[in-house]
Write a protein that holds these residues in place. Structure first.
Motif, short mmCIF file in Angstrom:
data_model
loop_
_atom_site.label_atom_id
_atom_site.label_comp_id
_atom_site.label_asym_id
_atom_site.label_seq_id
_atom_site.Cartn_x
_atom_site.Cartn_y
_atom_site.Cartn_z
N MET A 1 -6.16 -1.49 4.36
CA MET A 1 -4.96 -2.29 4.58
C MET A 1 -4.87 -3.44 3.56
O MET A 1 -3.83 -3.69 2.98
CB MET A 1 -4.96 -2.83 6.00
CG MET A 1 -3.74 -3.71 6.30
SD MET A 1 -2.17 -2.79 6.28
CE MET A 1 -2.36 -1.82 7.77
N ALA A 2 -6.02 -4.11 3.35
CA ALA A 2 -6.01 -5.24 2.41
C ALA A 2 -5.71 -4.78 0.99
O ALA A 2 -4.97 -5.44 0.26
CB ALA A 2 -7.37 -5.96 2.45
N ARG B 1 -2.53 -5.96 -1.27
CA ARG B 1 -2.69 -6.54 -2.60
C ARG B 1 -1.89 -5.75 -3.63
O ARG B 1 -1.26 -6.33 -4.52
CB ARG B 1 -4.16 -6.57 -2.99
CG ARG B 1 -4.97 -7.66 -2.30
CD ARG B 1 -6.43 -7.63 -2.75
NE ARG B 1 -6.52 -7.70 -4.20
CZ ARG B 1 -6.46 -8.85 -4.89
NH1 ARG B 1 -6.30 -9.99 -4.24
NH2 ARG B 1 -6.58 -8.84 -6.20
N ALA B 2 -1.92 -4.42 -3.53
CA ALA B 2 -1.19 -3.60 -4.49
C ALA B 2 0.31 -3.87 -4.38
O ALA B 2 1.01 -3.96 -5.39
CB ALA B 2 -1.49 -2.12 -4.24
N GLY B 3 0.79 -4.01 -3.15
CA GLY B 3 2.21 -4.31 -2.96
C GLY B 3 2.59 -5.68 -3.50
O GLY B 3 3.65 -5.85 -4.10
N ALA B 4 1.71 -6.66 -3.27
CA ALA B 4 1.97 -8.01 -3.78
C ALA B 4 1.97 -8.02 -5.31
O ALA B 4 2.81 -8.70 -5.94
CB ALA B 4 0.93 -8.98 -3.23
#
Length: 221
Positions: free
Chosen positions: A1-2, A6-9
């Motif tokens: 999930m993390a 992070r990839a989306g951010a």
């Protein structure tokens, strides 16, 4: 999930920058906006205040984030030039990793102003060591005490970061780490006082004491 978060951010950050520099005009506006903010932060770090003269002497400083707390500790003998450049990043890597727009506070201790309150023997020892070594030992001891993450790793030529063992350092600061115990104690007290201040509501986002100042870049936004 993390990892997904992070990839989306990271993708959102890239997309936001594409919008902000979407044309020549917007690129120039972005450059103007970033520089105005960084310049303002740099001025607050060193310029004359109603109750404090412009900073010019050696200083110890630290940058805090709202997320991680203290992220970086440094020192300089040229406060007027180096602290102005700190948020701009022309000669310092910090602003390239964490832009000043997300700095919660910057603590600045003007440690030479503390020397007058010390016993003569310690003042003479500090004079013998000189400002460079004094600054380095204060920097090393503060890093050792606080373990800021951006001082705890160093870049390597293979494109990766390597963990640093600050306690194993053989730097000049580490070699002299046990010198000037009273100065170190007073600097720690001044640092902790500044680091505990709440950001002022209204007026300049900076507070000063007899031994330094704290600037709140996030309050400028």
């Amino acid at each position: 999930m993390a990892t997904t978060r992070r990839a989306g951010a990271y993708q959102a950050w890239q997309e936001a920058l594409q919008i902000l520099v979407g044309s020549v005009h917007e690129l120039e506006e972005w450059q103007d906006q970033r520089y105005r903010f960084a310049h303002r932060v740099g001025e607050l770090l060193v310029s004359e205040l109603p109750d404090q003269a412009e900073l010019a002497s050696p200083v110890l400083y630290g940058v805090h984030l709202t997320t991680t707390g203290l992220a970086y500790v440094g020192q300089t003998e040229q406060a007027g030039r180096r602290l102005r450049d700190l948020p701009i990043g022309e000669s310092h890597h910090l602003a390239n990793t964490i832009p000043p727009e997300i700095w919660e506070r910057v603590v600045v201790v003007q440690w030479p102003s503390i020397l007058d309150s010390l016993p003569q023997s310690e003042k003479e020892r500090a004079a013998a060591l000189g400002p460079r070594i004094c600054g380095l030992l204060l920097e090393h001891q503060t890093q050792l005490r606080t373990q800021p993450p951006l001082n705890s790793r160093r870049r390597h030529r293979d494109g990766r970061w390597r963990r640093r063992q600050l306690s194993d350092s053989r730097s000049l600061g580490a070699v002299h780490a046990d010198d000037l115990p009273l100065l170190q104690e007073r600097v720690r007290e001044a640092w902790d006082e500044l680091a505990a201040f709440e950001a002022p509501i209204g007026g300049l986002p900076v507070l000063a004491t007899a031994f330094g100042r704290v600037v709140f870049p996030s309050a400028l936004l």
